[in-house]
Write a protein that holds these residues in place. Structure first.
Motif, PDB file in Angstrom:
ATOM      1  N   ASP A  47       0.856  -1.193   0.000  1.00  0.00           N
ATOM      2  CA  ASP A  47       0.000   0.000   0.000  1.00  0.00           C
ATOM      3  C   ASP A  47       0.889   1.240   0.000  1.00  0.00           C
ATOM      4  OD1 ASP A  47      -2.149   1.690   0.147  1.00  0.00           O
ATOM      5  OD2 ASP A  47      -2.449   1.419   2.311  1.00  0.00           O
ATOM      6  N   THR A  48       1.351   1.635  -1.171  1.00  0.00           N
ATOM      7  CA  THR A  48       2.328   2.737  -1.273  1.00  0.00           C
ATOM      8  C   THR A  48       1.736   4.083  -0.869  1.00  0.00           C
ATOM      9  OG1 THR A  48       1.765   2.921  -3.624  1.00  0.00           O
ATOM     10  CG2 THR A  48       3.685   1.575  -3.040  1.00  0.00           C
ATOM     11  N   ASP A  49       0.457   4.322  -1.159  1.00  0.00           N
ATOM     12  CA  ASP A  49      -0.147   5.601  -0.782  1.00  0.00           C
ATOM     13  C   ASP A  49      -0.798   5.556   0.594  1.00  0.00           C
ATOM     14  OD1 ASP A  49      -2.188   3.898  -1.402  1.00  0.00           O
ATOM     15  OD2 ASP A  49      -3.150   5.201  -2.889  1.00  0.00           O
ATOM     16  N   HIS A  50      -0.800   4.398   1.241  1.00  0.00           N
ATOM     17  CA  HIS A  50      -1.262   4.231   2.623  1.00  0.00           C
ATOM     18  C   HIS A  50      -2.692   4.718   2.832  1.00  0.00           C
ATOM     19  CE1 HIS A  50       2.811   3.135   3.171  1.00  0.00           C
ATOM     20  NE2 HIS A  50       3.306   4.373   3.188  1.00  0.00           N
ATOM     21  N   ASP A  51      -3.546   4.365   1.883  1.00  0.00           N
ATOM     22  CA  ASP A  51      -4.974   4.663   2.044  1.00  0.00           C
ATOM     23  C   ASP A  51      -5.762   3.423   2.452  1.00  0.00           C
ATOM     24  OD1 ASP A  51      -4.749   3.222  -0.277  1.00  0.00           O
ATOM     25  OD2 ASP A  51      -6.128   4.475  -1.440  1.00  0.00           O
ATOM     26  N   LEU A  52      -5.042   2.375   2.829  1.00  0.00           N
ATOM     27  CA  LEU A  52      -5.641   1.098   3.249  1.00  0.00           C
ATOM     28  C   LEU A  52      -6.378   0.391   2.122  1.00  0.00           C
ATOM     29  CD1 LEU A  52      -6.904   1.918   6.842  1.00  0.00           C
ATOM     30  CD2 LEU A  52      -4.776   0.814   6.139  1.00  0.00           C
ATOM     31  N   TYR A  53      -6.027   0.711   0.875  1.00  0.00           N
ATOM     32  CA  TYR A  53      -6.539  -0.001  -0.299  1.00  0.00           C
ATOM     33  C   TYR A  53      -5.381  -0.233  -1.265  1.00  0.00           C
ATOM     34  CZ  TYR A  53     -11.361   0.785   1.115  1.00  0.00           C
ATOM     35  OH  TYR A  53     -12.548   0.779   1.801  1.00  0.00           O
ATOM     36  N   ILE A  54      -5.407  -1.352  -1.954  1.00  0.00           N
ATOM     37  CA  ILE A  54      -4.382  -1.651  -2.949  1.00  0.00           C
ATOM     38  C   ILE A  54      -5.075  -2.025  -4.252  1.00  0.00           C
ATOM     39  CG2 ILE A  54      -2.622  -2.380  -1.298  1.00  0.00           C
ATOM     40  CD1 ILE A  54      -3.386  -5.263  -1.829  1.00  0.00           C
ATOM     41  N   ASP A  55      -4.405  -1.695  -5.363  1.00  0.00           N
ATOM     42  CA  ASP A  55      -4.956  -2.008  -6.680  1.00  0.00           C
ATOM     43  C   ASP A  55      -4.222  -3.197  -7.274  1.00  0.00           C
ATOM     44  OD1 ASP A  55      -2.502  -0.999  -7.415  1.00  0.00           O
ATOM     45  OD2 ASP A  55      -3.297   0.900  -8.150  1.00  0.00           O
ATOM     46  N   ARG A  56      -4.457  -3.462  -8.551  1.00  0.00           N
ATOM     47  CA  ARG A  56      -3.857  -4.620  -9.211  1.00  0.00           C
ATOM     48  C   ARG A  56      -2.334  -4.542  -9.237  1.00  0.00           C
ATOM     49  NH1 ARG A  56      -8.727  -3.636 -11.511  1.00  0.00           N
ATOM     50  NH2 ARG A  56     -10.020  -5.421 -12.159  1.00  0.00           N
ATOM     51  N   LYS A  57      -1.811  -3.354  -9.533  1.00  0.00           N
ATOM     52  CA  LYS A  57      -0.359  -3.196  -9.601  1.00  0.00           C
ATOM     53  C   LYS A  57       0.286  -3.410  -8.237  1.00  0.00           C
ATOM     54  CE  LYS A  57      -0.408  -0.011 -13.542  1.00  0.00           C
ATOM     55  NZ  LYS A  57      -0.037   1.347 -14.035  1.00  0.00           N
ATOM     56  N   ASP A  58      -0.383  -2.937  -7.201  1.00  0.00           N
ATOM     57  CA  ASP A  58       0.155  -3.130  -5.852  1.00  0.00           C
ATOM     58  C   ASP A  58       0.207  -4.616  -5.502  1.00  0.00           C
ATOM     59  OD1 ASP A  58       0.403  -0.395  -5.483  1.00  0.00           O
ATOM     60  OD2 ASP A  58      -1.639  -0.203  -4.685  1.00  0.00           O
ATOM     61  N   LEU A  59      -0.887  -5.331  -5.753  1.00  0.00           N
ATOM     62  CA  LEU A  59      -0.931  -6.748  -5.412  1.00  0.00           C
ATOM     63  C   LEU A  59       0.037  -7.557  -6.274  1.00  0.00           C
ATOM     64  CD1 LEU A  59      -2.294  -8.838  -3.587  1.00  0.00           C
ATOM     65  CD2 LEU A  59      -4.037  -9.150  -5.350  1.00  0.00           C
ATOM     66  N   ALA A  60       0.271  -7.123  -7.508  1.00  0.00           N
ATOM     67  CA  ALA A  60       1.194  -7.845  -8.382  1.00  0.00           C
ATOM     68  C   ALA A  60       2.609  -7.834  -7.834  1.00  0.00           C
ATOM     69  CB  ALA A  60       1.165  -7.248  -9.788  1.00  0.00           C
ATOM     70  N   ARG A  61       2.958  -6.843  -7.011  1.00  0.00           N
ATOM     71  CA  ARG A  61       4.302  -6.772  -6.448  1.00  0.00           C
ATOM     72  C   ARG A  61       4.497  -7.727  -5.276  1.00  0.00           C
ATOM     73  NH1 ARG A  61       5.269  -2.632  -3.883  1.00  0.00           N
ATOM     74  NH2 ARG A  61       3.302  -1.476  -3.911  1.00  0.00           N
ATOM     75  N   HIS A  62       3.438  -8.379  -4.832  1.00  0.00           N
ATOM     76  CA  HIS A  62       3.557  -9.304  -3.705  1.00  0.00           C
ATOM     77  C   HIS A  62       4.491 -10.458  -4.058  1.00  0.00           C
ATOM     78  CE1 HIS A  62       2.533 -11.807  -0.291  1.00  0.00           C
ATOM     79  NE2 HIS A  62       2.230 -12.791  -1.123  1.00  0.00           N
ATOM     80  N   ASN A  63       5.432 -10.712  -3.168  1.00  0.00           N
ATOM     81  CA  ASN A  63       6.373 -11.826  -3.318  1.00  0.00           C
ATOM     82  C   ASN A  63       7.111 -11.763  -4.656  1.00  0.00           C
ATOM     83  OD1 ASN A  63       7.742 -14.092  -2.501  1.00  0.00           O
ATOM     84  ND2 ASN A  63       6.133 -15.528  -3.099  1.00  0.00           N
TER      85      ASN A  63
END
Length: 579
Positions: free
Chosen positions: A333-349
């Motif tokens: 959550d780069t913008d720290h709004d407690l929501y993540i989008d597709r690009k954010d989740l794609a960076r997982h692991n």
């Protein structure tokens, strides 16, 4: 998640519940008894003459037709019957003047059948009428509870308090008087109206608890009654907030959180999601008494009193598990709004999850509300489900989670086309890594041998739940890192390991323990780097060690904007969950 995928299993359970409730009604049993009696009477007769009447009566008429032939043959009596009667009744032989007397005899015997039916009502009741009650939505009454003795014990406890009024701090003694676990004190206090006045009077509490004892017969029914909203017979996520807030405020294992109130809601959200992840097997967003009764949640609530270390309760309440989940979310959550989008989740692991699977997660197949479909974002609560399912693909909920994602057409089975759809991206990733991928046909043969589906050409949810290596199956189609790890290991060794570890620790618990150690080590290294060489001579080193031991008492997480403390616990739109 789409309405078809969510409501179909829920509606089936609701129909079964309503059918059992209808079947247990006294009026229903009377109707069934009457129907059974009629069926039993017809089995004693020879049915096969259609609408001609009772076969027994017809034999009676045929037996007496010879003695009454001269009477029935009289033209004066024949004038009373319709002229077409002899041609419309279904007789065994063609209609003729010779059979007119038999027809009239059969017609006259209909009155005899009515009289016989009335006489049969006086027969003794059959065994089927004594159907015992078998549906107990509020628990089965095992033995008669001496309610007056329980109430007298509660009144003696209240007499110890000023003006016989108990505050939330006093409710521990009251819970013990009610023979309930200690941490039921919060639900008992709020159900009796203590939140409005700050205290509970003895009369109001006794009236509330007496009603519960008279209508609820086991712990699951009592707990649901204490937490549920008026007019409901289930629990939604908000119902757990007061209970868990009391646990945060009073449990000794969470005392370090008192100075970090902004993280109370984060911890409570995590625990609530874990509760619904494990207990709400219907995926309805509503925990019923039956679901709570089948789970081990109430046993874990009772253990809160016995276990001072909250991290030992790894199934729901562990703070270390919460720490790992939230830190993983915070990194995305780069913008720290407690929501993540597709690009954010794609960076997982390190981009291990395939893009096609991420699209399925954001399609609403496994998320609540419609924010994922409308705004293309998922909340922290949704991420809790994702991370637990990603790291432990052997539990029933995780298998259902990934099965919903892979079932593109929602027909309840994974076809070969759907498997190939996800495997194509895996092959592309392997090509980019200069690794020759296994042809889909060969991969498919391996997966079919692994799962051993019951029906040829498709894999059902039941097939996957029977399989002991479901993690290997799912990772093959959408997690490239774990797929390569499985390829380097022997399948028989993985099966042997999974059987040996089933009694010890789950994949999720192992992952959470490893990640927590890594996070604490990174935080410690960061502190030492920031402090420089003075850290060796700093007299607060011992204090820092204690901070790490108690999950960063001074800095539970990274530096965060203060306005996040005002974010609500959960921003679900529950009305949309079941549309």
């Amino acid at each position: 998640m789409s309405s078809g995928k969510v409501l179909q299993p829920v509606l089936k359970m609701k129909v079964d519940e309503l059918f059992l409730c209808w079947l247990s009604q006294p009026a229903t049993q009377l109707i069934l008894k009457d129907c059974l009696r009629r069926i039993k009477n017809e089995e004693k007769t020879d049915i096969g003459n259609g609408d001609s009447g009772n076969g027994k009566n017809e034999r009676f008429a045929n037996k007496n037709s010879n003695s009454k032939q001269h009477i029935l043959g009289d033209t004066r009596l024949m004038s009373f019957s319709p002229p077409q009667l002899s041609t419309t009744l279904p007789l065994a032989t063609p209609a003729s003047a010779r059979n007119i007397s038999n027809v009239r005899a059969t017609r006259r015997s209909s009155g005899i059948r009515v009289v016989q039916t009335k006489k049969e009502e006086t027969l003794p009741p059959s065994l089927s009428q004594n159907i015992p009650t078998f549906y107990f939505p509020r628990g089965c009454p095992k033995e008669k509870v001496n309610i007056d003795a329980v109430i007298a014990k509660i009144e003696r406890t209240f007499s110890e308090f000023p003006n016989e009024r108990a505050t939330l701090e006093d409710m521990g003694k009251v819970a013990k008087a009610c023979e309930c676990p200690l941490y039921w004190k919060g639900p008992l206090f709020y159900c009796a109206g203590g939140e409005r006045t700050g205290y509970v009077s003895v009369h109001k509490f006794v009236a509330m608890w007496r009603k519960i004892l008279q209508t609820c017969y086991d712990d699951a029914a009592k707990f649901v009654h204490l937490l549920m909203n008026p007019g409901c017979n289930y629990l939604v996520q908000e119902d757990f907030i007061p209970f868990l807030q009391d646990v945060v405020n009073s449990h000794p294992g969470l005392s370090f959180l008192k100075e970090a109130s902004e993280f109370h809601s984060r911890y409570i959200t995590t625990v609530i999601q874990r509760i619904f992840y494990t207990v709400n097997r219907s995926w309805s967003g509503k925990i019923t008494c039956n679901e709570l009764r089948k789970s081990n949640f109430l046993q874990n609530v009772a253990l809160l009193e016995e276990e001072a270390d909250i991290n030992q309760l790894t199934e729901y309440f562990s703070y270390e598990h919460f720490y790992v989940i939230y830190c993983k979310f915070w990194e995305l959550d780069t913008d720290h709004d407690l929501y993540i989008d597709r690009k954010d989740l794609a960076r997982h692991n390190d981009h291990a999850i395939s893009n096609r699977m991420i699209e399925r997660i954001f399609s609403g197949a496994v998320t609540r509300g419609r924010k994922a479909q409308k705004d293309g974002k998922i909340s922290y609560a949704d991420f809790v489900w994702f991370l637990i399912s990603e790291e432990d693909k052997k539990t029933p909920t995780s298998i259902e989670y990934w099965f919903r994602c892979m079932d593109l057409d929602g027909d309840g089975a994974l076809s070969m086309y759907e498997l190939e759809y996800f495997y194509e991206e895996q092959c592309q990733k392997l090509d980019n890594m200069a690794i020759e991928p296994l042809p889909f046909e060969d991969c498919l043969c391996q997966m079919l041998d692994l799962v051993k589906p019951q029906y040829e050409g498709k894999i059902t949810l039941h097939d996957l739940k029977r399989c002991k290596l479901t993690n290997v199956f799912f990772d093959t189609f959408f997690n490239i890192e774990k797929y390569l790890d499985h390829e380097q290991r022997d399948q028989f060794s993985m099966l042997r390991d999974s059987e040996g570890e089933s009694q010890e620790i789950s994949d999720w618990e192992r992952y959470a323990a490893e990640e927590y150690d890594i996070l604490v080590a990174e935080e410690a290294a960061s502190d030492q780097w920031n402090d420089g060489y003075e850290a060796e001579l700093n007299p607060v080193d011992h204090q820092k060690a204690n901070v790490l031991k108690y999950q960063m008492e001074k800095r539970p997480f990274f530096e965060m904007p203060s306005h996040l403390a005002d974010v609500d616990l959960d921003e679900y739109n529950y009305e949309e969950d079941f549309e």
